[in-house]
Write a protein that holds these residues in place. Structure first.
Motif, PDB file in Angstrom:
ATOM      1  N   VAL A  21       5.677   2.279   6.978  1.00 57.94           N
ATOM      2  CA  VAL A  21       6.806   2.894   6.283  1.00 57.94           C
ATOM      3  C   VAL A  21       6.287   4.119   5.558  1.00 57.94           C
ATOM      4  O   VAL A  21       5.284   4.049   4.843  1.00 57.94           O
ATOM      5  N   LYS A  22       6.944   5.261   5.758  1.00 60.15           N
ATOM      6  CA  LYS A  22       6.530   6.492   5.084  1.00 60.15           C
ATOM      7  C   LYS A  22       7.704   7.023   4.283  1.00 60.15           C
ATOM      8  O   LYS A  22       8.829   7.094   4.784  1.00 60.15           O
ATOM      9  N   LEU A  23       7.458   7.370   3.035  1.00 60.18           N
ATOM     10  CA  LEU A  23       8.483   7.993   2.212  1.00 60.18           C
ATOM     11  C   LEU A  23       7.970   9.368   1.828  1.00 60.18           C
ATOM     12  O   LEU A  23       6.893   9.481   1.226  1.00 60.18           O
ATOM     13  N   ASN A  24       8.723  10.407   2.163  1.00 53.08           N
ATOM     14  CA  ASN A  24       8.347  11.774   1.839  1.00 53.08           C
ATOM     15  C   ASN A  24       6.924  12.090   2.305  1.00 53.08           C
ATOM     16  O   ASN A  24       6.139  12.707   1.595  1.00 53.08           O
ATOM     17  N   GLY A  25       6.587  11.633   3.498  1.00 50.71           N
ATOM     18  CA  GLY A  25       5.284  11.939   4.065  1.00 50.71           C
ATOM     19  C   GLY A  25       4.154  11.059   3.575  1.00 50.71           C
ATOM     20  O   GLY A  25       3.044  11.112   4.087  1.00 50.71           O
ATOM     21  N   ARG A  26       4.438  10.200   2.592  1.00 48.19           N
ATOM     22  CA  ARG A  26       3.385   9.364   2.031  1.00 48.19           C
ATOM     23  C   ARG A  26       3.545   7.952   2.588  1.00 48.19           C
ATOM     24  O   ARG A  26       4.639   7.395   2.566  1.00 48.19           O
ATOM     25  N   THR A  27       2.452   7.398   3.106  1.00 47.26           N
ATOM     26  CA  THR A  27       2.516   6.049   3.647  1.00 47.26           C
ATOM     27  C   THR A  27       2.592   5.047   2.497  1.00 47.26           C
ATOM     28  O   THR A  27       1.721   5.013   1.637  1.00 47.26           O
ATOM     29  N   VAL A  28       3.682   4.248   2.476  1.00 54.06           N
ATOM     30  CA  VAL A  28       3.836   3.277   1.388  1.00 54.06           C
ATOM     31  C   VAL A  28       3.631   1.848   1.872  1.00 54.06           C
ATOM     32  O   VAL A  28       3.444   0.939   1.072  1.00 54.06           O
ATOM     33  N   ALA A  29       3.707   1.648   3.174  1.00 50.79           N
ATOM     34  CA  ALA A  29       3.419   0.325   3.713  1.00 50.79           C
ATOM     35  C   ALA A  29       2.857   0.493   5.107  1.00 50.79           C
ATOM     36  O   ALA A  29       3.452   1.148   5.956  1.00 50.79           O
ATOM     37  N   ALA A  30       1.702  -0.084   5.320  1.00 48.73           N
ATOM     38  CA  ALA A  30       1.025  -0.048   6.615  1.00 48.73           C
ATOM     39  C   ALA A  30      -0.073  -1.080   6.496  1.00 48.73           C
ATOM     40  O   ALA A  30      -0.331  -1.565   5.396  1.00 48.73           O
TER      41      ALA A  30
ATOM     42  N   VAL B 208       2.377   0.012  -1.401  1.00 47.35           N
ATOM     43  CA  VAL B 208       2.836   0.584  -2.663  1.00 47.35           C
ATOM     44  C   VAL B 208       3.974  -0.300  -3.166  1.00 47.35           C
ATOM     45  O   VAL B 208       4.973  -0.480  -2.466  1.00 47.35           O
ATOM     46  N   PRO B 209       3.838  -0.895  -4.342  1.00 43.12           N
ATOM     47  CA  PRO B 209       4.889  -1.799  -4.838  1.00 43.12           C
ATOM     48  C   PRO B 209       6.173  -1.035  -5.161  1.00 43.12           C
ATOM     49  O   PRO B 209       6.137   0.184  -5.324  1.00 43.12           O
ATOM     50  N   PRO B 210       7.294  -1.749  -5.235  1.00 40.79           N
ATOM     51  CA  PRO B 210       8.589  -1.073  -5.409  1.00 40.79           C
ATOM     52  C   PRO B 210       8.617  -0.159  -6.627  1.00 40.79           C
ATOM     53  O   PRO B 210       9.220   0.917  -6.565  1.00 40.79           O
ATOM     54  N   GLU B 211       7.959  -0.594  -7.722  1.00 42.60           N
ATOM     55  CA  GLU B 211       8.074   0.199  -8.952  1.00 42.60           C
ATOM     56  C   GLU B 211       7.395   1.559  -8.822  1.00 42.60           C
ATOM     57  O   GLU B 211       7.631   2.443  -9.625  1.00 42.60           O
ATOM     58  N   ALA B 212       6.535   1.723  -7.805  1.00 43.32           N
ATOM     59  CA  ALA B 212       5.835   2.993  -7.655  1.00 43.32           C
ATOM     60  C   ALA B 212       6.414   3.839  -6.529  1.00 43.32           C
ATOM     61  O   ALA B 212       5.820   4.833  -6.143  1.00 43.32           O
ATOM     62  N   ARG B 213       7.586   3.450  -5.983  1.00 42.57           N
ATOM     63  CA  ARG B 213       8.106   4.186  -4.822  1.00 42.57           C
ATOM     64  C   ARG B 213       9.132   5.242  -5.191  1.00 42.57           C
ATOM     65  O   ARG B 213       9.530   6.038  -4.367  1.00 42.57           O
ATOM     66  N   ARG B 214       9.613   5.193  -6.427  1.00 40.18           N
ATOM     67  CA  ARG B 214      10.601   6.170  -6.889  1.00 40.18           C
ATOM     68  C   ARG B 214      11.821   6.235  -5.966  1.00 40.18           C
ATOM     69  O   ARG B 214      12.199   7.296  -5.486  1.00 40.18           O
ATOM     70  N   VAL B 215      12.402   5.098  -5.685  1.00 33.82           N
ATOM     71  CA  VAL B 215      13.670   5.096  -4.969  1.00 33.82           C
ATOM     72  C   VAL B 215      14.729   4.520  -5.913  1.00 33.82           C
ATOM     73  O   VAL B 215      14.405   3.762  -6.820  1.00 33.82           O
ATOM     74  N   GLY B 216      15.969   4.917  -5.710  1.00 37.38           N
ATOM     75  CA  GLY B 216      17.065   4.314  -6.460  1.00 37.38           C
ATOM     76  C   GLY B 216      17.776   3.365  -5.532  1.00 37.38           C
ATOM     77  O   GLY B 216      17.885   3.614  -4.337  1.00 37.38           O
ATOM     78  N   MET B 217      18.234   2.231  -6.087  1.00 36.42           N
ATOM     79  CA  MET B 217      18.906   1.282  -5.198  1.00 36.42           C
ATOM     80  C   MET B 217      20.125   0.702  -5.892  1.00 36.42           C
ATOM     81  O   MET B 217      20.085   0.350  -7.066  1.00 36.42           O
ATOM     82  N   VAL B 218      21.213   0.618  -5.140  1.00 37.76           N
ATOM     83  CA  VAL B 218      22.422  -0.054  -5.627  1.00 37.76           C
ATOM     84  C   VAL B 218      22.558  -1.341  -4.830  1.00 37.76           C
ATOM     85  O   VAL B 218      22.609  -1.324  -3.608  1.00 37.76           O
ATOM     86  N   PHE B 219      22.571  -2.463  -5.547  1.00 38.24           N
ATOM     87  CA  PHE B 219      22.607  -3.760  -4.889  1.00 38.24           C
ATOM     88  C   PHE B 219      24.038  -4.163  -4.585  1.00 38.24           C
ATOM     89  O   PHE B 219      24.973  -3.711  -5.241  1.00 38.24           O
TER      90      PHE B 219
END
Lengths: 356, 443
Positions: free
Chosen positions: A64-73, A78-89
């Motif tokens: 998984v890559k977010l903005n060019g940075r690999t966050v899961a491989a 990278v844990p959720p708190e460090a991914r800087r995404v907003g989420m509406v549940f």
């Protein structure tokens, strides 16, 4: 290069829960600034994809890559708190022990208290909740709760916003108005958004790009109109909009059915037997005393009548009729294929061939 | 497990000249008093023993509050930038705090009204003083004044608990469920398991082992058996029968009496039914000892012919059980949707018919469960039994207590074991039926 055009990228991501394979080698790329819909029936793995992006689930394999940075491989997490995404549940997940303002300020950790107040006020204005900052979530209506959830997700100015069935908890009337409003808010916030929905109308009307999911994999990705007009698979065809299939044969002048001829959107060779995807709006219904087709039943939808019509071959089709006149069952009619655009065809399925 | 039984167990093992010291001296030949033993007759001793018995009052609500937290709340906190610990601190903890506090208030109420434990541990609390005043016949007025003070102390706890309960209900917004994330403890796994085992062991297995051991010892050494069975030739079995009879009757009566006000409030709510219900719940705030005392005084004053009869005992038990019966009945009836009854009405049943043919059968498992809980509570009830039992009519708690009070602990063990067995059966039954709507009630 890809980093700048695609903000969210999944490569061959798989995730299983026990014996259930929720996501199977799924690849996906979401262009920067787009509003991307994941459309599928419940249980198809679309919410899992969202949670994989947010970091709430760890993929079993893939990247998984977010903005060019690999966050899961493999070896990278990278844990959720460090991914800087907003989420509406889906259930909004508003903290019941915090006020509206405190909920919106929750992600603003490490921001000075004056800046935080300014940002919260800004967001409340953006989502139209001025003056409700001291309320608690349970004192708000469903629509208001959703605005708070959206404001909270947008508070830290994330580049990526994820919405999980954002409108499913709202009643029909509110859903319509909230859709337009949420789309507006997201555009103004300049966020790249993935939203998950099982409602095709919602996906088609709201998104720039729609991905149709089935059993943990993506069936087709494309612009809404493209998907609707030329579905790539039978699944997508059947999932999108009250369609049905008519048996047809490819000829030199087009595709022949028992009620007329139309151009094909595909490129099957002449002589091939196909099933043609037809929707009620592709047909013209006329009352004619000598007509070979018969009205079976009719349902009033408000703007039109929807008739079940039995063709001469015994096959049933759905047609629209004008809303100001009702044709009784048994009325003799003719039905003509008048699509005005090429229609999608699929190789004939044996089980679907007519019995007569 | 009633706290007074646990206290007796701890005393059996750890008192001077108790089991531990005797064994130690038999092995080493050391003189009496050479083994350093914890002093149980102190505040820390009493606090530890009572805590081990009452922790379910906090544990059960905390556990159910934890279960009720939607996982998406914790997910939302993670996405909003909190670590796992930060999420626990800022979201999970505040959400379960009301339930934990309510549980703690219940514990406070329990401890204030506890009687058997503190008497055995010779720790002078309000209830002990009240009992001594009354039993010594020295001064009934003094006992009454002390009782009023005690009620004054319990009242804020009751009110606080009611308020928290109301707030908790408000916090529970309907949310979709997703199974909670299971954390890998890795290195912490064994310490965590050890802590859980220690608490469970001390609270449950330790007293159980002690009681079984003592009973066995009594059976293996005939002299002890003689003494047990010589108590009027009948001993534990008769006391057991007495207990079951009184508790069963009282539980049935309480449940039957509690049904009417609860039904009225659930189906035809008005200001009056609410008032009625609140009034019926009042005895909840009364420590058992005081309730028993007032009953004694009341009978003496006005209905003397009942005083010292089994009927009086049953009535007093019923009175004690009312609040609990009301609470459980309320939960049960609320779980039967009004629409079921209305559906029965539209299908041609009369009001009574709908009640008999729909409401009651649907509520039946819950009613049986609340009966079991009331029965258990009555089985364990000590102060009311001490004060109101007719001469020669002992219940299990009374025989445990009087034996333990006389420090003849070997005689306390068999009735205690029987009491635990008799309460364990209905309890196990209630817990094995997780579908019952009765709110987890601590033992």
């Amino acid at each position: 290069m890809t980093a700048s055009t695609f903000l969210i990228e999944l490569r061959k991501v798989s995730k299983r829960f026990g014996s259930v394979e929720a996501v199977r080698e799924l690849s996906l790329a979401v262009p920067r600034g787009s509003l991307f819909a994941l459309l599928g029936a419940s249980g198809c793995g679309k919410t899992t994809v969202l949670r994989l992006v947010a970091g709430l689930e760890k993929p079993d394999s893939g990247e998984v890559k977010l903005n060019g940075r690999t966050v899961a491989a493999p070896g990278v997490w990278v844990p959720p708190e460090a991914r800087r995404v907003g989420m509406v549940f889906q259930d909004y997940a508003l903290f019941p022990h915090l006020t509206v303002a405190a909920n919106i300020a929750f992600p603003l950790n490490g921001v000075s208290s004056t800046d935080r107040r300014v940002r919260v006020a800004e967001l409340m204005a953006l989502v139209g909740l001025d003056g409700l900052g001291d309320r608690y979530p349970h004192q708000l209506s469903g629509g208001q709760q959703q605005r708070v959830a959206l404001a909270r997700a947008l508070a830290p100015r994330p580049e990526i916003v994820l919405l999980d069935e954002p409108f499913s908890n709202l009643d029909a009337g509110l859903r319509q108005s909230m859709r337009a409003e949420v789309r507006d808010i997201l555009r103004r916030a300049g966020a790249t958004t993935i939203f998950v929905t099982h409602d095709q109308e919602e996906a088609l009307s709201l998104a720039d790009i729609v991905a149709v999911m089935n059993a943990g994999a993506i069936e087709q990705v494309g612009a809404p109109a493209e998907l609707f007009a030329l579905p790539a698979t039978r699944f997508v065809a059947e999932f999108l909009g009250g369609s049905f299939f008519l048996p047809a044969v490819v000829t030199a002048r087009g595709v022949e059915t028992e009620i007329g001829c139309a151009a094909q959107g595909t490129a099957w060779p002449p002589g091939m037997e196909v099933d043609m995807l037809v929707r009620p709006d592709d047909l013209t219904l006329r009352v004619e005393p000598g007509g070979a087709a018969r009205i079976e039943s009719g349902v009033f939808r408000g703007d039109v009548y929807i008739y079940q019509v039995r063709l001469a071959s015994g096959r049933m089709v759905r047609c629209f009729g004008p809303h100001f006149e009702r044709y009784a069952p048994g009325t003799a009619v003719t039905v003509e294929l008048t699509p005005g655009h090429p229609l999608a065809c699929f190789p004939r399925q044996k089980t679907e061939s007519p019995s007569s | 497990m009633p706290a007074y039984v646990a206290a007796a167990c701890w005393l059996i093992v750890f008192r001077r000249g108790g089991l531990l010291e005797t064994v130690y001296r038999q092995w080493t030949g050391a003189p009496l008093g050479s083994l350093p033993l914890p002093d149980l007759y102190t505040l820390p001793g009493a606090a530890l023993i009572i805590s081990l018995c009452v922790f379910p009052y906090v544990y059960l609500p905390a556990a159910s509050a934890l279960r009720s937290i939607s996982r998406s709340l914790e997910d939302a906190a993670r996405v909003a930038g909190r670590s796992a610990w930060g999420t626990f601190r800022e979201v999970t903890l505040p959400l379960i705090l009301p339930a934990v506090t309510a549980g703690a208030l219940l514990v406070g109420l329990y401890v204030l009204s506890d009687f058997g434990t503190v008497v055995l541990l010779q720790y002078r609390t309000f209830t002990v003083s009240i009992f001594r005043q009354f039993a010594g016949q020295t001064d009934r007025a003094a006992a009454s004044i002390l009782s009023l003070f005690l009620i004054g102390l319990t009242l804020p706890l009751v009110l606080g608990e009611l308020r928290l309960n109301r707030r908790e209900r408000r916090l529970n917004v309907g949310q979709t469920r997703r199974p909670p994330e299971v954390l890998r403890l890795n290195g912490w796994r064994w310490p965590a398991l050890g802590a859980v085992t220690l608490v469970a062991g001390l609270a449950l297995f330790f007293p159980f082992a002690v009681l079984s051991g003592q009973t066995l010892q009594g059976l293996l050494f005939p002299t002890e058996v003689d003494r047990i069975w010589s108590v009027g030739n009948e001993g534990v079995w008769v006391h057991g029968r007495n207990s079951v009879m009184v508790a069963g009757t009282a539980a049935t009566l309480a449940l039957a009496l509690a049904f009417a006000p609860v039904y009225l409030d659930a189906r035809f709510p008005s200001r009056w039914t609410r008032l009625l219900l609140a009034a019926c719940k009042m005895p909840y705030a009364l420590p058992g000892l005081i309730a028993g005392l007032s009953f004694v005084m009341f009978l003496n004053q006005w209905v003397n012919f009942l005083y010292g009869t089994v009927a009086a005992l049953v009535l007093a038990f019923t009175f004690r059980l009312m609040p609990q019966a009301l609470a459980t009945n309320e939960a049960v009836l609320r779980s039967v949707p009004l629409s079921l009854e209305q559906a029965a009405r539209t299908l041609g049943q009369t009001g009574w018919g709908a009640f008999w043919r729909v409401t009651l059968p649907v509520a039946a498992p819950g009613v049986i469960a609340s009966w079991a809980l009331a029965f258990i509570a009555a089985m364990k009830e000590l102060p009311t039994a001490i004060l109101l039992r007719p001469p020669g009519f002992d219940t299990l708690p009374v025989s445990i207590w009087s034996a333990a009070d006389e420090r003849v602990y070997t005689q306390a063990a068999p009735p205690a074991l029987l009491l635990i067995m008799l309460t364990l059966i209905p309890l196990a039954w209630v817990y094995s039926r997780q579908t019952t709507p009765v709110r987890d009630l601590p033992e």
